[in-house]
Write an enzyme that holds these catalytic residues in place. Structure first.
Site, PDB file in Angstrom:
ATOM      1  N   ARG A 176       1.060  -0.910  -0.178  1.00 50.65           N
ATOM      2  CA  ARG A 176       0.116   0.035   0.029  1.00 50.65           C
ATOM      3  C   ARG A 176       1.071   1.257  -0.073  1.00 50.65           C
ATOM      4  O   ARG A 176       2.314   1.156   0.351  1.00 50.65           O
ATOM      5  CB  ARG A 176      -1.034  -0.030   1.127  1.00 50.65           C
ATOM      6  CG  ARG A 176      -1.398  -0.607   1.295  1.00 50.65           C
ATOM      7  CD  ARG A 176      -2.140  -0.956   2.809  1.00 50.65           C
ATOM      8  NE  ARG A 176      -2.849  -2.373   3.112  1.00 50.65           N
ATOM      9  CZ  ARG A 176      -2.330  -3.201   3.137  1.00 50.65           C
ATOM     10  NH1 ARG A 176      -0.530  -3.618   3.031  1.00 50.65           N
ATOM     11  NH2 ARG A 176      -3.019  -4.601   3.759  1.00 50.65           N
TER      12      ARG A 176
ATOM     13  N   SER B 132       6.174  -5.701   7.420  1.00 49.33           N
ATOM     14  CA  SER B 132       5.814  -6.846   7.936  1.00 49.33           C
ATOM     15  C   SER B 132       6.198  -7.821   8.326  1.00 49.33           C
ATOM     16  O   SER B 132       5.487  -8.932   8.788  1.00 49.33           O
ATOM     17  CB  SER B 132       4.112  -7.219   7.686  1.00 49.33           C
ATOM     18  OG  SER B 132       3.456  -5.871   7.322  1.00 49.33           O
TER      19      SER B 132
ATOM     20  N   ASP C 133       4.454  -3.531  11.000  1.00 41.90           N
ATOM     21  CA  ASP C 133       3.044  -2.921  10.894  1.00 41.90           C
ATOM     22  C   ASP C 133       2.410  -2.769  12.054  1.00 41.90           C
ATOM     23  O   ASP C 133       0.872  -1.499  12.143  1.00 41.90           O
ATOM     24  CB  ASP C 133       2.587  -3.423   9.865  1.00 41.90           C
ATOM     25  CG  ASP C 133       2.823  -5.382   9.857  1.00 41.90           C
ATOM     26  OD1 ASP C 133       3.484  -5.461  11.181  1.00 41.90           O
ATOM     27  OD2 ASP C 133       1.535  -6.178   9.537  1.00 41.90           O
TER      28      ASP C 133
HETATM   29  P1  ADP Z   1      -1.824  -7.933   4.192  1.00 42.01           P
HETATM   30  O1  ADP Z   1      -1.360  -9.604   5.268  1.00 42.01           O
HETATM   31  O2  ADP Z   1      -0.855  -8.594   3.291  1.00 42.01           O
HETATM   32  O3  ADP Z   1      -0.946  -7.297   5.374  1.00 42.01           O
HETATM   33  P2  ADP Z   1      -3.891  -7.588   4.739  1.00 42.01           P
HETATM   34  O4  ADP Z   1      -3.868  -6.985   7.093  1.00 42.01           O
HETATM   35  O5  ADP Z   1      -5.321  -6.704   4.010  1.00 42.01           O
HETATM   36  O6  ADP Z   1      -3.068  -7.627   4.032  1.00 42.01           O
HETATM   37  O7  ADP Z   1      -4.963  -9.161   5.317  1.00 42.01           O
HETATM   38  C1  ADP Z   1      -5.179 -10.089   4.125  1.00 42.01           C
HETATM   39  C2  ADP Z   1      -4.933 -11.551   4.316  1.00 42.01           C
HETATM   40  O8  ADP Z   1      -6.561 -11.022   4.756  1.00 42.01           O
HETATM   41  C3  ADP Z   1      -5.619 -12.093   2.837  1.00 42.01           C
HETATM   42  O9  ADP Z   1      -4.599 -12.879   2.737  1.00 42.01           O
HETATM   43  C4  ADP Z   1      -6.195 -12.778   3.609  1.00 42.01           C
HETATM   44  O10 ADP Z   1      -6.276 -14.596   4.498  1.00 42.01           O
HETATM   45  C5  ADP Z   1      -7.543 -12.436   4.922  1.00 42.01           C
HETATM   46  N1  ADP Z   1      -8.514 -11.904   4.374  1.00 42.01           N
HETATM   47  C6  ADP Z   1      -8.908 -10.887   3.777  1.00 42.01           C
HETATM   48  N2  ADP Z   1      -9.944 -10.557   3.278  1.00 42.01           N
HETATM   49  C7  ADP Z   1     -10.955 -11.702   4.665  1.00 42.01           C
HETATM   50  C8  ADP Z   1     -12.272 -12.528   3.671  1.00 42.01           C
HETATM   51  N3  ADP Z   1     -13.376 -11.789   2.944  1.00 42.01           N
HETATM   52  N4  ADP Z   1     -12.219 -13.169   5.097  1.00 42.01           N
HETATM   53  C9  ADP Z   1     -11.870 -13.760   5.284  1.00 42.01           C
HETATM   54  N5  ADP Z   1      -9.813 -13.541   5.834  1.00 42.01           N
HETATM   55  C10 ADP Z   1      -9.758 -12.369   4.615  1.00 42.01           C
HETATM   56 MG    MG Z   2      -0.850  -5.818   6.971  1.00 47.69          MG
END
Ligand code: ADP
Ligand code: MG
Length: 498
Positions: A108, A176, A229
């Protein structure tokens, strides 16, 4: 009746009997197979059981491991990393700041403008993209060139209004993954997690890598802070509410940080900060305790992962893994019975079932469970009866319930370590007034799993109340921080400048 007719009648009876026998046989076989599947489910439920007594053992183990990790380097599986963040943003910061966040699934970029008062926080532009999967096992040069290129495009879109010309842009790099910091703006990668595998980067200074790539592109940006993070989420939480002392991320991976007194960080004696405290990045994904309810599916998932024997807690509670645990259970059911029809080779593919799909199946409220049918079809499993679809929902429920409840135990463990779990008040039988002296504590929570998977969130919050009790729970506020990691990191850079 003539002899022929008798023979016919007899043959017909024999035929009818054998058809009936085949049907009964089939029914019995199918019942036996159904029983096998029900036994697999029962075994899963037992192995994932998290009664409050067991959760309390996990709480205690978490608090003990935190102490051990603070006492000596390598004293615990919890690294309890120094962040060099001692002052959190107060709300009086001013100016325009940027954050680039490399998560586990997404990266992001955003810009915030701060007007000097809490209410003047303006998150102006947020870009979120999936991390191209080839980058996860590329080289540091490829990865950082890509990030610098993305930042360049972001800035090109800005126009003239956002940043007065000639002023260097101050950037937070939200990262992260575990880093050993030497200051707030420098630190080396300890190891990769969440499927990343660029081995030559381990031991390299992450902020330096990004600054180098920005310089090579001629971007006038300064990497002012390297921020975990969780620390970003804590910063945003604190900015809005100074009772925020803990932050937890449930996204692709899972981790937590909290504000610790420097004199409790025994492994770094003489650590001086103006506030007398420092944010500690627990790296709780690597937490382990024999009290964690581990199944054969967890053991296999770990053995087949790129980081086996590592991140045991994360592999039970985080978004990257829940889908794969569910897949493994369904695969076993399909191998030991034919209730899922002819075997699907897709089901054998690791990580093919994403946690997003698990939540979509779990929260499918159509009477015929059409969403479950659709997702199973995508996995090569078509036309299964409703009772099988219900069984799949139950598997999702068991796996996610365990995750949510263990996550709550982790949070309660932190509260216990910092004396905010009420144990000093209630369990030692003090008066009601003293219990009411309990300090209000805000836990900032973010991450895609927590934000988007309602059942996970509800199981977590329910278990937290169960563990802490109704009274103490009133003082513990769990606050969702959408994009908290990135926004908070930019705020942290702002607070360094002011
Ligand atoms: P990052 O881990 O890259 O910082 P996020 O915090 O947005 O990104 O987390 C993304 C993860 O969250 C996805 O890989 C998935 O495992 C979980 N996730 C996202 N949307 C959903 C959903 N609708 N239901 C369940 N798990 C979800
Ligand atoms: Mg994250």
């Amino acid at each position: 009746m003539g002899k022929v007719a008798v023979a016919f009648a007899a043959a017909a009876v024999v035929a009818a009997c054998s058809v009936a026998a085949v049907m009964v046989g089939r029914r019995m076989k199918s019942r036996r197979k159904w029983r096998t599947v029900v036994e697999i489910l029962k075994e899963l439920e037992d192995a994932c059981d998290t009664p409050v007594g067991r959760l309390r053992q996990v709480v205690d183990a978490m608090a003990v491991e935190m102490h051990a990790g603070l006492a000596s380097e390598g004293g615990s599986k919890l690294k309890m990393l120094l962040t060099f963040v001692d002052d959190l943003p107060k709300g009086t910061e001013k100016g325009t700041y940027y954050a680039l966040h490399l998560g586990g699934t997404y990266f992001r970029i955003l810009r915030v403008h701060l007007g000097g008062q809490r209410s003047y926080l303006d998150v102006q532009d947020v870009e979120r993209h999936p991390i191209p999967s080839h980058l996860m096992n590329s080289t540091s040069e490829v990865l950082f060139n890509f990030l610098a290129f993305s930042l360049e495009r972001f800035i090109e879109k800005e126009g003239n209004g956002s940043n007065s010309q000639g002023v260097k842009r101050e950037l937070a790099f939200t990262f992260s993954f575990p880093v050993k910091h030497t200051s707030i703006s420098s630190g080396v990668l300890i190891k990769w997690t969440k499927g990343f595998e660029i081995s030559e980067m381990v031991g390299k200074d992450i902020a330096e890598c990004l600054q180098g790539a920005l310089n090579r592109r001629g971007l006038d940006m300064h990497v002012a802070a390297l921020v975990n993070d969780t620390v970003g989420a804590l910063s945003l939480g604190y900015y809005h509410d100074p009772d925020t002392v803990v932050a937890v991320v449930f996204g692709t991976g899972s981790n937590a940080c909290y504000l610790e007194r420097t004199d409790a960080i025994i492994k770094c004696q003489g650590l001086l900060t103006t506030s007398g405290s420092m944010v500690v990045n627990m790296e709780w994904g690597n937490f382990w305790s024999s009290h964690l309810p581990r199944t054969s599916y967890d053991i296999d998932l770990d053995a087949e992962s790129s980081n086996s024997n590592d991140m045991g807690f994360e592999k039970m509670i985080a978004g990257m893994y829940l889908g794969d645990i569910v897949r493994r259970v369904i695969l076993r059911m399909s191998q030991e019975s034919d209730i899922f029809g002819p075997s699907s080779s897709l089901l054998s593919e690791p990580y093919v079932l994403r946690t997003n799909s698990v939540s979509a199946m779990h929260e499918d409220d159509t009477p015929e469970l059409q969403e479950v049918a659709r997702i199973l079809k995508d996995l090569g499993v078509s036309d299964v009866p409703l009772k099988v679809r219900k069984l799949v929902v139950k598997v999702c429920d068991v796996v996610t319930r365990r995750a949510g409840r263990l996550a709550a135990a982790g949070i309660a463990g932190i509260l216990k370590k910092i004396g905010r779990d009420g144990s000093g008040g209630i369990t030692s039988g003090r008066s009601r007034n003293e219990v009411l002296m309990q300090k209000r504590t805000v836990v900032a929570v973010e991450g895609g799993l927590y934000m988007n998977y309602t059942m996970f969130r509800e199981y977590m919050e329910e278990a937290l109340v169960e563990i802490l009790g109704e009274e103490v729970s009133q003082y513990v506020v769990v606050k969702a921080m959408e994009d908290g990691s990135s926004i908070g990191s930019a705020l942290l850079v702002a607070s360094l400048q002011s």
